[in-house]
Design a protein around this motif. Structure first.
Motif: not given
Length: 247
Positions: A66, A69-71, A73-74, A100-101, A103-104
């Motif tokens: 996850t 994926e977040l990185r 997306r960011e 997003v950040r 959540e990461r």
């Protein structure tokens, strides 16, 4: 032909020996039962801790995927900011990047916390597994002791039970039932008269009753105080040989 009370007296001798064998077993069966419960308890704790550890490992595996994926997306959102045509689009992308950040960062913090949790849980699991091993060892020793005792007794118990069954067939069902009922209150349901007293409750037997007991060997007499079946003392020698064989 022997009187019914004689066969009942033989059954009483056999029952006394069976009771002795049961006493030899003592508290072992109860100790085994408690040891099994202890093993189940410790096994349950171990299983529960292992389950939590597995869940944390699964979370960490998912979290790493996850986070990547977040990185990604960011990064894509950041690149899109350079291609926006107005401030509204730029602000929308900024808010999405912040979401997003956040959540990461939340997941990264949970990952860091999970390291300490795993260390604590591994230590707890180690102690629980040691306790389980000790409980299992104690159960194995108790079960082995009980098995040895039962093995030694099984042949004798079977022989006595078969002998008892043959004697029971010589008795009226009503008499045998009365004897069994008395045994539910007094394990020594049939006792000899000694020194003109019931040897079960030690209350005196009247002279007239003693005469009746001695004269009427085919009748069953009960102690007027405790209800036990009485056996004439002078007839005890005919049971002594049987008692020696049984023992």
């Amino acid at each position: 032909m022997k009187a019914a009370v004689y066969y009942l007296a033989l059954i009483a001798v056999i029952d006394r020996r069976l009771d002795e064998l049961q006493e030899d077993v003592g508290e072992l069966p109860e100790q085994v039962r408690r040891a099994r419960l202890a093993v189940e308890h410790h096994q349950g704790l171990v299983n529960e801790t292992r389950g939590i550890i597995e869940e944390i490992h699964a979370f960490r595996a998912r979290a790493h995927i996850t986070l990547q994926e977040l990185r990604d997306r960011e990064q894509r959102l950041s690149e899109q900011q350079f291609r926006v045509r107005n401030n509204r689009e730029f602000d929308a992308l900024t808010r999405e990047i912040q979401t997003v950040r956040a959540e990461r960062e939340r997941i990264e913090q949970e990952l860091r916390n999970s390291v300490g949790k795993l260390e604590n849980l591994e230590a707890i699991l180690h102690r629980q597994e040691e306790e389980l091993a000790r409980a299992q060892q104690e159960l194995a020793e108790l079960e082995h002791a009980l098995q040895l005792l039962n093995t030694d007794q099984n042949e004798e118990v079977l022989r006595l039970q078969q002998w008892r069954q043959r004697l029971s067939e010589k008795l009226p069902k009503e008499l045998l039932g009365e004897y069994e009922r008395i045994r539910s209150f007094h394990p020594d349901a049939l006792v000899p008269v000694r020194r003109e007293s019931c040897s079960g409750c030690f209350n005196r037997v009247t002279p007239q009753r003693l005469v009746e007991i001695r004269m009427h060997r085919d009748r069953v007499f009960r102690c007027e105080h405790c209800g036990r079946i009485l056996y004439p003392e002078e007839r005890l020698p005919e049971l002594e040989e049987v008692a020696e064989v049984v023992a």
